[in-house]
Design a protein around this motif. Structure first.
Motif, PDB file in Angstrom:
ATOM      1  N   GLY A 204      66.431  31.645  12.888  1.00  0.00           N
ATOM      2  CA  GLY A 204      66.097  32.754  13.764  1.00  0.00           C
ATOM      3  C   GLY A 204      66.084  32.358  15.227  1.00  0.00           C
ATOM      4  O   GLY A 204      65.270  32.856  16.007  1.00  0.00           O
ATOM      5  N   ASP A 205      67.027  31.457  15.612  1.00  0.00           N
ATOM      6  CA  ASP A 205      67.087  31.041  17.015  1.00  0.00           C
ATOM      7  C   ASP A 205      68.528  31.152  17.513  1.00  0.00           C
ATOM      8  O   ASP A 205      69.370  31.781  16.875  1.00  0.00           O
ATOM      9  CB  ASP A 205      66.539  29.617  17.192  1.00  0.00           C
ATOM     10  CG  ASP A 205      67.270  28.600  16.326  1.00  0.00           C
ATOM     11  OD1 ASP A 205      68.428  28.874  15.921  1.00  0.00           O
ATOM     12  OD2 ASP A 205      66.708  27.526  16.051  1.00  0.00           O
ATOM     13  N   LEU A 206      68.798  30.557  18.683  1.00  0.00           N
ATOM     14  CA  LEU A 206      70.119  30.652  19.306  1.00  0.00           C
ATOM     15  C   LEU A 206      70.911  29.361  19.139  1.00  0.00           C
ATOM     16  O   LEU A 206      71.770  29.047  19.959  1.00  0.00           O
ATOM     17  CB  LEU A 206      69.969  30.993  20.795  1.00  0.00           C
ATOM     18  CG  LEU A 206      69.331  32.348  21.102  1.00  0.00           C
ATOM     19  CD1 LEU A 206      69.132  32.515  22.602  1.00  0.00           C
ATOM     20  CD2 LEU A 206      70.197  33.491  20.556  1.00  0.00           C
ATOM     21  N   ARG A 207      70.674  28.651  18.070  1.00  0.00           N
ATOM     22  CA  ARG A 207      71.349  27.381  17.844  1.00  0.00           C
ATOM     23  C   ARG A 207      72.002  27.392  16.462  1.00  0.00           C
ATOM     24  O   ARG A 207      71.387  27.768  15.474  1.00  0.00           O
ATOM     25  CB  ARG A 207      70.348  26.229  17.932  1.00  0.00           C
ATOM     26  CG  ARG A 207      70.963  24.852  17.874  1.00  0.00           C
ATOM     27  CD  ARG A 207      69.902  23.780  18.042  1.00  0.00           C
ATOM     28  NE  ARG A 207      70.491  22.457  18.051  1.00  0.00           N
ATOM     29  CZ  ARG A 207      70.971  21.858  19.129  1.00  0.00           C
ATOM     30  NH1 ARG A 207      70.913  22.488  20.296  1.00  0.00           N
ATOM     31  NH2 ARG A 207      71.515  20.651  19.064  1.00  0.00           N
ATOM     32  N   GLY A 208      73.278  26.984  16.431  1.00  0.00           N
ATOM     33  CA  GLY A 208      74.006  26.920  15.175  1.00  0.00           C
ATOM     34  C   GLY A 208      74.522  25.519  14.915  1.00  0.00           C
ATOM     35  O   GLY A 208      74.214  24.571  15.645  1.00  0.00           O
ATOM     36  N   PHE A 209      75.369  25.390  13.892  1.00  0.00           N
ATOM     37  CA  PHE A 209      75.823  24.055  13.516  1.00  0.00           C
ATOM     38  C   PHE A 209      76.773  23.462  14.547  1.00  0.00           C
ATOM     39  O   PHE A 209      76.901  22.232  14.643  1.00  0.00           O
ATOM     40  CB  PHE A 209      76.479  24.089  12.132  1.00  0.00           C
ATOM     41  CG  PHE A 209      77.905  24.568  12.116  1.00  0.00           C
ATOM     42  CD1 PHE A 209      78.954  23.663  12.165  1.00  0.00           C
ATOM     43  CD2 PHE A 209      78.197  25.915  12.037  1.00  0.00           C
ATOM     44  CE1 PHE A 209      80.265  24.093  12.144  1.00  0.00           C
ATOM     45  CE2 PHE A 209      79.500  26.352  12.014  1.00  0.00           C
ATOM     46  CZ  PHE A 209      80.545  25.445  12.072  1.00  0.00           C
ATOM     47  N   VAL A 210      77.465  24.293  15.337  1.00  0.00           N
ATOM     48  CA  VAL A 210      78.361  23.767  16.369  1.00  0.00           C
ATOM     49  C   VAL A 210      77.560  23.022  17.435  1.00  0.00           C
ATOM     50  O   VAL A 210      77.977  21.956  17.909  1.00  0.00           O
ATOM     51  CB  VAL A 210      79.193  24.903  17.000  1.00  0.00           C
ATOM     52  CG1 VAL A 210      79.974  24.393  18.218  1.00  0.00           C
ATOM     53  CG2 VAL A 210      80.147  25.498  15.967  1.00  0.00           C
ATOM     54  N   GLU A 211      76.402  23.570  17.809  1.00  0.00           N
ATOM     55  CA  GLU A 211      75.543  22.871  18.783  1.00  0.00           C
ATOM     56  C   GLU A 211      75.102  21.520  18.226  1.00  0.00           C
ATOM     57  O   GLU A 211      75.079  20.519  18.955  1.00  0.00           O
ATOM     58  CB  GLU A 211      74.319  23.728  19.104  1.00  0.00           C
ATOM     59  CG  GLU A 211      74.565  24.866  20.083  1.00  0.00           C
ATOM     60  CD  GLU A 211      75.388  25.999  19.502  1.00  0.00           C
ATOM     61  OE1 GLU A 211      75.964  26.778  20.289  1.00  0.00           O
ATOM     62  OE2 GLU A 211      75.477  26.105  18.258  1.00  0.00           O
ATOM     63  N   ASP A 212      74.752  21.500  16.957  1.00  0.00           N
ATOM     64  CA  ASP A 212      74.334  20.239  16.343  1.00  0.00           C
ATOM     65  C   ASP A 212      75.492  19.255  16.243  1.00  0.00           C
ATOM     66  O   ASP A 212      75.314  18.047  16.399  1.00  0.00           O
ATOM     67  CB  ASP A 212      73.752  20.498  14.948  1.00  0.00           C
ATOM     68  CG  ASP A 212      72.473  21.320  14.999  1.00  0.00           C
ATOM     69  OD1 ASP A 212      71.770  21.240  16.023  1.00  0.00           O
ATOM     70  OD2 ASP A 212      72.186  22.036  14.014  1.00  0.00           O
ATOM     71  N   LEU A 213      76.695  19.770  15.971  1.00  0.00           N
ATOM     72  CA  LEU A 213      77.863  18.915  15.783  1.00  0.00           C
ATOM     73  C   LEU A 213      78.357  18.313  17.090  1.00  0.00           C
ATOM     74  O   LEU A 213      78.630  17.103  17.166  1.00  0.00           O
ATOM     75  CB  LEU A 213      78.992  19.723  15.124  1.00  0.00           C
ATOM     76  CG  LEU A 213      80.323  19.015  14.911  1.00  0.00           C
ATOM     77  CD1 LEU A 213      80.168  17.924  13.860  1.00  0.00           C
ATOM     78  CD2 LEU A 213      81.400  20.008  14.495  1.00  0.00           C
ATOM     79  N   LEU A 214      78.478  19.132  18.122  1.00  0.00           N
ATOM     80  CA  LEU A 214      79.101  18.687  19.367  1.00  0.00           C
ATOM     81  C   LEU A 214      78.113  18.377  20.480  1.00  0.00           C
ATOM     82  O   LEU A 214      78.492  17.785  21.494  1.00  0.00           O
ATOM     83  CB  LEU A 214      80.098  19.746  19.864  1.00  0.00           C
ATOM     84  CG  LEU A 214      81.255  20.099  18.916  1.00  0.00           C
ATOM     85  CD1 LEU A 214      82.146  21.146  19.552  1.00  0.00           C
ATOM     86  CD2 LEU A 214      82.069  18.857  18.556  1.00  0.00           C
TER      87      LEU A 214
END
Length: 303
Positions: A204-214
């Motif tokens: 429920g936030d503005l962070r997805g797996f792309v942010e974690d990956l890159l």
């Protein structure tokens, strides 16, 4: 019923009694039971003490039933065979007549590609079986399986040893967009990060797996809790959505004017697993349903 369970009676003694009564000899009964003669004699003494009346008397070189023993044999005979058969016979399962209600834990993506064809398969082959679908994801699937779910289809990390797992399908990721509003010829990383995005976040936030990956931050315009409405959100806008290919295929089946582009960076494929409690591994109805799920998933896997 609880009073019956509380009686201190070893039911194995009844089996020994039945064999002795049939054989008419402690020695012959011991041979049939693969026990020693003293062990059979000791079992009969224990049963006699429990019942409180003699069951056999000596008769020549063998034994004969007393009147109390005859009554016990008459009462025992129709039940003992049925109990042994119930314990040893394989369970009878007929999907045409099975009336089980299966509880399936489904990720939001699995509900789209799995549930419609599964219900069609059950309508053809098991018309009385019913399905209760409950939402799960990788954080909640362990508790769902422990809480009565018969099987789950989702991404999963480490799970307890009492959970069985089968790799169901492999899918890559792609960028979904509306070409009428987002002009993408060859999607570069710079273009990707210059666009607004809609993401799916279980936090429920503005962070997805792309942010974690890159380690880079996208311009997030909207964050939603599932993939179910991404097509409607993308349609008519310049937003991008990074989704599993299997999700993109389902969305484009309904909205064929939407398009996909390969991501401008490497992303490892995702894996969807079929999970079930070890306690239901030999449950025929559950096995039947799991086989159908595997059949449905097989042509969808991207390698």
């Amino acid at each position: 019923m609880s009073e019956i369970y509380g009686i201190n009676l070893d039911l194995n003694l009844l089996r020994v009694f039945a064999v002795v009564a049939e054989a008419g000899s402690v020695t012959e009964a011991a041979s049939r039971l693969y026990l020693t003669q003293p062990a059979v004699s000791a079992a009969l003494r224990r049963l006699t003490a429990t019942i409180g009346a003699p069951l056999f008397v000596r008769s020549g070189r063998g034994v004969a039933l007393t009147s109390r023993g005859e009554r016990l044999r008459a009462s025992l005979k129709p039940h003992l065979g049925a109990l042994i058969e119930a314990a040893l016979a394989p369970p009878a399962f007929d999907p045409k007549t099975c009336e089980r209600t299966l509880r399936l834990g489904l990720s939001d993506t699995a509900e789209v590609w799995l549930l419609p064809p599964l219900l069609r398969a059950l309508e053809r082959e098991a018309p009385r079986m019913r399905v209760v679908a409950v939402p799960v994801q990788f954080r909640t699937v362990g508790a769902a399986l422990a809480g009565g779910v018969d099987a789950a289809i989702t991404v999963a990390d480490d799970l307890p040893s009492n959970v069985c797992r089968k790799r169901l399908l492999k899918t890559g990721f792609t960028c979904l967009y509306d070409p009428r509003h987002a002009r993408l010829r060859k999607l570069t990383e710079a273009q990707y990060f210059a666009h607004d995005h809609v993401i799916v976040s279980y936090n429920g936030d503005l962070r997805g797996f792309v942010e974690d990956l890159l380690g880079k931050t996208r311009r997030i315009r909207c964050s939603v809790a599932s993939f179910s409405n991404l097509g409607a959100l993308i349609d008519g806008t310049a937003m991008l959505a990074t989704v599993p290919e299997i999700v993109a295929d389902d969305i484009r089946a309904v909205r064929p004017h939407l398009r996909t582009k390969p991501l401008p960076f490497e992303v490892q494929p995702g894996y969807m697993d079929l999970l079930w409690p070890a306690a239901t591994d030999d449950d025929e109805a559950c096995k039947f349903a799991r086989e159908k799920i595997v059949q449905i998933a097989r042509p969808l896997s991207k390698g």
